[in-house]
Design a protein around this motif. Structure first.
Motif, PDB file in Angstrom:
ATOM      1  N   GLY B 257       0.832  -1.206   0.000  1.00  0.00           N
ATOM      2  CA  GLY B 257       0.000   0.000   0.000  1.00  0.00           C
ATOM      3  C   GLY B 257       0.866   1.255   0.000  1.00  0.00           C
ATOM      4  N   ILE B 258       1.876   1.249   0.857  1.00  0.00           N
ATOM      5  CA  ILE B 258       2.773   2.403   0.932  1.00  0.00           C
ATOM      6  C   ILE B 258       3.464   2.612  -0.421  1.00  0.00           C
ATOM      7  CG2 ILE B 258       4.882   3.297   2.013  1.00  0.00           C
ATOM      8  CD1 ILE B 258       4.042   1.875   4.572  1.00  0.00           C
ATOM      9  N   LEU B 259       3.904   1.501  -1.003  1.00  0.00           N
ATOM     10  CA  LEU B 259       4.581   1.595  -2.301  1.00  0.00           C
ATOM     11  C   LEU B 259       3.649   2.192  -3.356  1.00  0.00           C
ATOM     12  CD1 LEU B 259       7.098   0.806  -4.009  1.00  0.00           C
ATOM     13  CD2 LEU B 259       5.876  -1.281  -4.591  1.00  0.00           C
ATOM     14  N   TRP B 260       2.416   1.725  -3.338  1.00  0.00           N
ATOM     15  CA  TRP B 260       1.430   2.212  -4.306  1.00  0.00           C
ATOM     16  C   TRP B 260       1.261   3.715  -4.171  1.00  0.00           C
ATOM     17  CZ3 TRP B 260      -0.277   0.608  -8.620  1.00  0.00           C
ATOM     18  CH2 TRP B 260      -1.459   1.104  -9.177  1.00  0.00           C
ATOM     19  N   TRP B 261       1.133   4.167  -2.924  1.00  0.00           N
ATOM     20  CA  TRP B 261       0.978   5.591  -2.678  1.00  0.00           C
ATOM     21  C   TRP B 261       2.207   6.348  -3.162  1.00  0.00           C
ATOM     22  CZ3 TRP B 261       4.039   8.420   0.861  1.00  0.00           C
ATOM     23  CH2 TRP B 261       3.638   9.741   1.031  1.00  0.00           C
ATOM     24  N   LEU B 262       3.396   5.813  -2.843  1.00  0.00           N
ATOM     25  CA  LEU B 262       4.652   6.461  -3.238  1.00  0.00           C
ATOM     26  C   LEU B 262       4.728   6.630  -4.754  1.00  0.00           C
ATOM     27  CD1 LEU B 262       7.682   4.956  -1.265  1.00  0.00           C
ATOM     28  CD2 LEU B 262       7.233   7.350  -1.764  1.00  0.00           C
ATOM     29  N   VAL B 263       4.381   5.567  -5.457  1.00  0.00           N
ATOM     30  CA  VAL B 263       4.560   5.588  -6.906  1.00  0.00           C
ATOM     31  C   VAL B 263       3.484   6.428  -7.587  1.00  0.00           C
ATOM     32  CG1 VAL B 263       4.569   4.163  -8.987  1.00  0.00           C
ATOM     33  CG2 VAL B 263       5.784   3.408  -6.965  1.00  0.00           C
ATOM     34  N   MET B 264       2.248   6.348  -7.088  1.00  0.00           N
ATOM     35  CA  MET B 264       1.136   6.984  -7.780  1.00  0.00           C
ATOM     36  C   MET B 264       0.879   8.423  -7.352  1.00  0.00           C
ATOM     37  SD  MET B 264       0.506   4.674  -9.875  1.00  0.00           S
ATOM     38  CE  MET B 264      -0.909   5.337 -10.756  1.00  0.00           C
ATOM     39  N   PHE B 265       1.169   8.732  -6.094  1.00  0.00           N
ATOM     40  CA  PHE B 265       0.678  10.021  -5.599  1.00  0.00           C
ATOM     41  C   PHE B 265       1.760  10.968  -5.104  1.00  0.00           C
ATOM     42  CE2 PHE B 265      -2.715   6.878  -5.009  1.00  0.00           C
ATOM     43  CZ  PHE B 265      -3.654   7.416  -5.879  1.00  0.00           C
ATOM     44  N   THR B 266       3.013  10.675  -5.318  1.00  0.00           N
ATOM     45  CA  THR B 266       4.040  11.628  -4.894  1.00  0.00           C
ATOM     46  C   THR B 266       4.812  12.101  -6.110  1.00  0.00           C
ATOM     47  OG1 THR B 266       5.728   9.938  -4.597  1.00  0.00           O
ATOM     48  CG2 THR B 266       4.357  10.443  -2.679  1.00  0.00           C
ATOM     49  N   LYS B 267       5.560  13.189  -5.908  1.00  0.00           N
ATOM     50  CA  LYS B 267       6.347  13.761  -6.987  1.00  0.00           C
ATOM     51  C   LYS B 267       7.449  12.782  -7.417  1.00  0.00           C
ATOM     52  CE  LYS B 267       7.965  18.391  -7.962  1.00  0.00           C
ATOM     53  NZ  LYS B 267       8.467  19.644  -7.371  1.00  0.00           N
ATOM     54  N   THR B 268       8.082  12.172  -6.391  1.00  0.00           N
ATOM     55  CA  THR B 268       9.128  11.190  -6.682  1.00  0.00           C
ATOM     56  C   THR B 268       8.565  10.060  -7.523  1.00  0.00           C
ATOM     57  OG1 THR B 268       9.862  11.686  -4.456  1.00  0.00           O
ATOM     58  CG2 THR B 268      10.973   9.887  -5.573  1.00  0.00           C
ATOM     59  N   GLY B 269       7.371   9.624  -7.122  1.00  0.00           N
ATOM     60  CA  GLY B 269       6.746   8.528  -7.849  1.00  0.00           C
ATOM     61  C   GLY B 269       6.503   8.899  -9.294  1.00  0.00           C
ATOM     62  N   ARG B 270       6.076  10.152  -9.491  1.00  0.00           N
ATOM     63  CA  ARG B 270       5.821  10.583 -10.867  1.00  0.00           C
ATOM     64  C   ARG B 270       7.136  10.586 -11.653  1.00  0.00           C
ATOM     65  NH1 ARG B 270       3.109  16.086 -11.006  1.00  0.00           N
ATOM     66  NH2 ARG B 270       1.819  15.089  -9.419  1.00  0.00           N
ATOM     67  N   ALA B 271       8.211  11.011 -10.983  1.00  0.00           N
ATOM     68  CA  ALA B 271       9.527  11.007 -11.642  1.00  0.00           C
ATOM     69  C   ALA B 271       9.934   9.586 -12.001  1.00  0.00           C
ATOM     70  CB  ALA B 271      10.570  11.630 -10.715  1.00  0.00           C
ATOM     71  N   MET B 272       9.639   8.664 -11.098  1.00  0.00           N
ATOM     72  CA  MET B 272       9.983   7.275 -11.366  1.00  0.00           C
ATOM     73  C   MET B 272       9.218   6.746 -12.568  1.00  0.00           C
ATOM     74  SD  MET B 272      10.149   5.627  -7.567  1.00  0.00           S
ATOM     75  CE  MET B 272      10.240   3.966  -8.095  1.00  0.00           C
ATOM     76  N   ARG B 273       7.924   7.082 -12.584  1.00  0.00           N
ATOM     77  CA  ARG B 273       7.119   6.592 -13.704  1.00  0.00           C
ATOM     78  C   ARG B 273       7.597   7.188 -15.020  1.00  0.00           C
ATOM     79  NH1 ARG B 273       1.421   7.954 -12.596  1.00  0.00           N
ATOM     80  NH2 ARG B 273       2.183   9.228 -10.875  1.00  0.00           N
ATOM     81  N   ALA B 274       7.992   8.460 -14.936  1.00  0.00           N
ATOM     82  CA  ALA B 274       8.485   9.109 -16.154  1.00  0.00           C
ATOM     83  C   ALA B 274       9.778   8.446 -16.623  1.00  0.00           C
ATOM     84  CB  ALA B 274       8.730  10.594 -15.885  1.00  0.00           C
ATOM     85  N   ALA B 275      10.678   8.167 -15.676  1.00  0.00           N
ATOM     86  CA  ALA B 275      11.950   7.541 -16.029  1.00  0.00           C
ATOM     87  C   ALA B 275      11.704   6.142 -16.586  1.00  0.00           C
ATOM     88  CB  ALA B 275      12.860   7.474 -14.812  1.00  0.00           C
ATOM     89  N   ALA B 276      10.708   5.458 -16.015  1.00  0.00           N
ATOM     90  CA  ALA B 276      10.405   4.115 -16.494  1.00  0.00           C
ATOM     91  C   ALA B 276       9.852   4.166 -17.915  1.00  0.00           C
ATOM     92  CB  ALA B 276       9.404   3.433 -15.564  1.00  0.00           C
ATOM     93  N   HIS B 277       9.077   5.230 -18.186  1.00  0.00           N
ATOM     94  CA  HIS B 277       8.469   5.356 -19.504  1.00  0.00           C
ATOM     95  C   HIS B 277       9.530   5.608 -20.568  1.00  0.00           C
ATOM     96  CE1 HIS B 277       5.084   5.904 -22.135  1.00  0.00           C
ATOM     97  NE2 HIS B 277       5.665   6.987 -22.637  1.00  0.00           N
ATOM     98  N   ASP B 278      10.403   6.563 -20.282  1.00  0.00           N
ATOM     99  CA  ASP B 278      11.482   6.863 -21.221  1.00  0.00           C
ATOM    100  C   ASP B 278      12.604   7.553 -20.467  1.00  0.00           C
ATOM    101  OD1 ASP B 278      13.199   7.838 -23.164  1.00  0.00           O
ATOM    102  OD2 ASP B 278      11.580   7.989 -24.637  1.00  0.00           O
ATOM    103  N   PHE B 279      13.650   6.781 -20.230  1.00  0.00           N
ATOM    104  CA  PHE B 279      14.741   7.247 -19.381  1.00  0.00           C
ATOM    105  C   PHE B 279      15.375   8.519 -19.937  1.00  0.00           C
ATOM    106  CE2 PHE B 279      18.916   6.788 -17.299  1.00  0.00           C
ATOM    107  CZ  PHE B 279      18.498   6.493 -16.018  1.00  0.00           C
TER     108      PHE B 279
END
Lengths: 429, 397
Positions: B257-279
């Motif tokens: 649950g914590i991980l989900w929140w981190l990835v989906m709802f924080t700025k860091t998480g958004r950065a991670m998703r962006a990096a995952a999409h296209d480094f």
């Protein structure tokens, strides 16, 4: 409808496994005459003294000692999974050599022990043994596990040197190889001992058996236990298997629990047995169901990994530090002097006995050559070892030893009951 | 047809009355696979690198918990009676320290081994990962206590999570259950009395004569238990779960649950998703990708640390430097199965594998337990090359 599908799937699976099983069977049957010539399948070569077993001798002539020192090779697991036993067997062996050299009579050659590391692996043990024979050892000692010893036996047979196994309990290792001996009992003894103990002393009638199918040792022990327990009139509630290094046994335990066994026999090693029993107790198989095993349980660590759950469990062992025999006391005091404390496993005593027996045979041999030492080993009578008296004459390499059942208590192993070899072996038929 | 009638299809080794508990077992087992799989999948998502050293981070986490326990007086050679009382505080402390140490190790591995390889060919980075994994396994043999393999004493658990919960789906007749309980209590009483009597004499109960009244009574009571036990078992269906494993499951769900929140709802998480999409593009957009990579390793390794601590405490397997190998392989398969790089996929993959393993044991083929993972993997990849939840976009490697 659902069931039809399921049955269909089952049928398919069964036929697949059926084919595989048939293939395996065909292969094993095909190999049998050359690979496993059993002198007497019912008591696996550990038989009665009345029928002396004659085994062929290797054609190769081995090594002959020349000079002032006689070299003996020891293969032990200095590294890897078997290290606790390996180190104990080395320490025991060194004690025996030191003692033999100190008590050497005038004119007798000095004994030199060369140690090879098997790294707990059969193939590496085989290579190490070949190297030691190249170095000129007249005889080999080792190993603590049956899998590695089987490989050592192959090399020893090809090269014609004697081999004294330390802790290999699988029966067929000595079969048809006149140069292979052991100082420990075989699974033909410890399986029946535990079966007799379970049936007569614990009053269990319907037990479950859990086997580590990756270990030949565990499979062999399971077989001898099952045979004796059925012969006594008991029944097998269930048989379950796991693999070495498994950690989660919940699924197996749920199956076991449903068959409500009176007791559980676990023929594997302590690494898996400890967590298994702890998980079984947590899953509702309570202490009214005793757990039992073989000498693979012999480690203080089983009390930590098994915890309170395994307290009250029983297993079969070679000897006990608290035994009231002179040989045991002398050995323990020497051990304490040299290394401090007591040996952590029984392989200390068995390593001591194996090397001691080899040295004894070297001394008795007419010539200091491998064939002559093989002959001397075969004619051993009444060798007083720490783990009991060893007679090898006409025994097919397997001494008729005594076995001890110990109970696990929070403070360690508690001697429960001793069985002489003749008590249980023989009436299995 | 009564689905729960026991011994249905008994000839084939299948017994439907154990199915509910097997499913629960599978779920519990799968949750740990899922937790470790998250570490693989996150690193892959961001770096397109399979971090083979992840299993070894798991191993080091387990050792960290062991050392903390030893430090707190649960060491080797200490008799269980002299050990201090276990507590929740200790468990939480062990978990946090284990997570911290794993996070640091993960970052070090990334910095020392993976970062210099980042602009090299992908195969070079992969070989480096395997190298680090072997280095930690065999290097660990030099420094870590492994002979005999140590394990964490059960005494670290507070009393409140000793024992297990039982959920009865079908109850045996109460009279029968009461008789069995009485017989078991009596058996235990006789055993205790025998131990008490014989300990003073320095022998065990088997040193007493066969006609000793207590020994005779013990055999009789054992016989009674042996007769009643199958009757009760046959007429009841229950799911029994050790409390420790429930705590473990709860913690895994919370961490996810914590991980989900981190990835989906924080700025860091958004950065991670962006990096995952296209480094590359993410770095062009002003995202500090090095920081993202470090955070990914911190999170993935910390999850492995938590999993390792719980595995070592609640499952209590003896530790060796190869402790992380098999869980690592299973979790890797789970990650690929779910679609590597996909976070919910890793969780799903872990659960599928845990349940599949339980069911294969249930039908009586426990020797194929480890193989089933790969069979499922092959079948799934044949039909969905990207994994269960992954994108099936063909990638040129």
């Amino acid at each position: 409808m659902q069931f039809e599908v399921m049955e269909l799937m089952l049928n398919k699976k069964f036929s697949l496994f059926g084919i595989a099983a048939a293939a395996v069977l065909a292969i094993s049957v095909g190999c049998k005459p050359t690979d496993e010539p059993t002198p007497d399948p019912d008591n696996g070569g550990n038989g009665n003294q009345s029928t002396a077993i004659v085994r062929p001798l290797p054609e190769a002539q081995g090594n002959t000692a020349n000079g002032d020192t006689i070299k003996i090779g020891l293969i032990a697991s200095r590294n890897g999974d078997l290290r606790p036993w390996g180190i104990d067997s080395i320490n025991g062996a060194l004690l025996a050599v030191a003692e033999a050299n100190a008590n050497r009579a005038e004119g007798e050659a000095e004994i030199e022990l060369i140690i090879g590391d098997s790294n707990s692996k059969p193939e590496e043990g085989k290579n190490a043994a070949a190297n030691l024979i190249d170095e000129g050892v007249v005889g080999l000692v080792g190993e603590v596990s049956s899998g590695i010893t089987a490989q050592l036996a192959t090399v020893a047979w090809e090269r014609g040197v004697p081999l004294v196994a330390v802790g290999a309990t699988k029966p067929d290792i000595t079969h048809d190889r006149g140069n292979v001996f052991r100082v420990c009992y075989t699974d033909d003894l410890q399986g029946p001992v535990m079966a007799t103990f379970a049936y007569n002393d614990l009053g269990l009638r319907n037990v479950a058996i859990v086997t580590d199918i990756k270990q030949p040792y565990s499979q062999g022990l399971t077989e001898t236990f099952r045979k004796k327990f059925l012969a006594l009139g008991g029944t097998i509630a269930d048989e379950q298997n796991y693999n070495t290094k498994d950690t989660q046994f919940n699924a197996i335990i749920a199956n076991l629990k449903e068959t409500s066994p009176d007791g559980i026999f676990l023929s594997g090693y302590f690494n898996e047995v400890g967590p298994f029993v702890a998980q079984a107790r947590a899953q509702g198989i309570d202490k009214s169901v005793p757990v039992m095993g073989g000498d693979g349980w012999d480690s203080a660590e089983i009390l930590t990994s098994g915890g309170d759950a395994i307290v009250g469990g029983y297993f079969c062992n070679h000897y006990n530090n608290k035994e009231d025999r002179e040989a045991v006391k002398t050995f323990l005091s020497k051990w304490d002097e040299t290394y401090g404390g007591v040996p952590g496993t029984t392989m200390g005593a068995l390593g001591y006995d194996a090397v001691g027996l080899m040295i004894d045979a070297v001394r008795r041999a007419d010539e200091k050559s491998s064939p002559s030492i093989i002959d001397a080993l075969e004619n051993t009578t009444g060798y007083l070892g720490v783990s009991g008296t060893i007679d090898l004459k006409g025994m097919g390499g397997n001494p008729l030893k005594r076995a001890i059942v110990v109970e696990l208590r929070p403070e360690g192993q508690m001697f429960a009951k001793a069985y002489e070899g003749s008590d249980v072996v023989g009436d299995a038929e | 047809m009564d689905l729960f009638s026991p011994h249905l299809l008994a000839e084939s080794g299948i017994n439907f009355s154990t199915l509910p508990s097997q499913l629960v077992n599978g779920l519990l087992l799968g949750s740990i696979y899922a937790l470790i799989a998250l570490g693989y999948t996150m690193v892959y998502g961001v770096l397109r690198l399979i971090n083979f050293a992840h299993g070894e981070v798991f191993m080091l986490g387990a050792y960290t918990s062991l050392f903390v326990a030893w430090k707190q007086g649960f060491g080797q050679g200490v008799s269980p009676d002299q050990m201090p009382q276990g507590s929740w505080g200790l468990l939480i402390g062990m978990m946090i320290i284990s997570m911290l140490v794993c996070a640091i190790i993960g970052v070090i591995i990334e910095f020392v081994a993976y970062r210099p390889m980042r602009n090299q060919s992908r195969i070079a980075a992969l070989i480096t990962a395997i190298g680090i994994s072997l280095l930690l396994q065999y290097g660990g043999q030099l420094f870590l206590p492994a002979e005999p393999p140590p394990s964490i004493s059960e005494k670290v658990l507070p009393d409140s999570i000793q024992g297990s919960y039982t959920m009865n789906l079908k109850k045996a007749p109460p009279q029968l259950v009461a008789d069995l309980d009485a017989a078991k209590t009596k058996l235990q009483e006789i055993k205790d009395r025998l131990v008490e009597r014989t300990t003073a004499m320095g022998i065990s109960e088997f040193g007493l004569p066969d006609d000793d009244p207590d020994r005779v009574a013990k055999l009789e009571t054992q016989d009674l238990v042996n007769r009643l036990n199958p009757q009760v078992e046959e007429q009841s269906i229950a799911i029994i779960v050790p409390k420790g494993q429930l705590v473990m499951f709860g913690t895994v769900v919370m961490l996810m649950g914590i991980l989900w929140w981190l990835v989906m709802f924080t700025k860091t998480g958004r950065a991670m998703r962006a990096a995952a999409h296209d480094f590359e593009s993410a770095s062009l957009m002003g995202i500090n990708v090095n920081r993202v990579v470090v955070i990914t390793f911190i999170i993935g390794s910390a999850l492995a640390g938590a999993g390792a601590m719980m595995n070592a405490v609640f499952i209590r397997t003896p530790l060796t430097p190869f402790y992380g190998f098999m869980p690592g392989v299973k979790a890797f398969v789970a990650a690929v199965l779910g679609g590597i790089g996909n976070i919910p996929g890793a969780v799903l993959g872990g659960l599928v594998m845990g349940i599949a393993e339980s069911l294969i044991v249930w039908v009586g083929y426990s020797e194929y337990k480890d193989a089933i993972a790969f069979v499922i993997l092959i079948v799934v990849l044949m039909f969905r090359p990207g994994g269960l939840l992954g994108s099936s976009k063909v990638e040129k490697v």
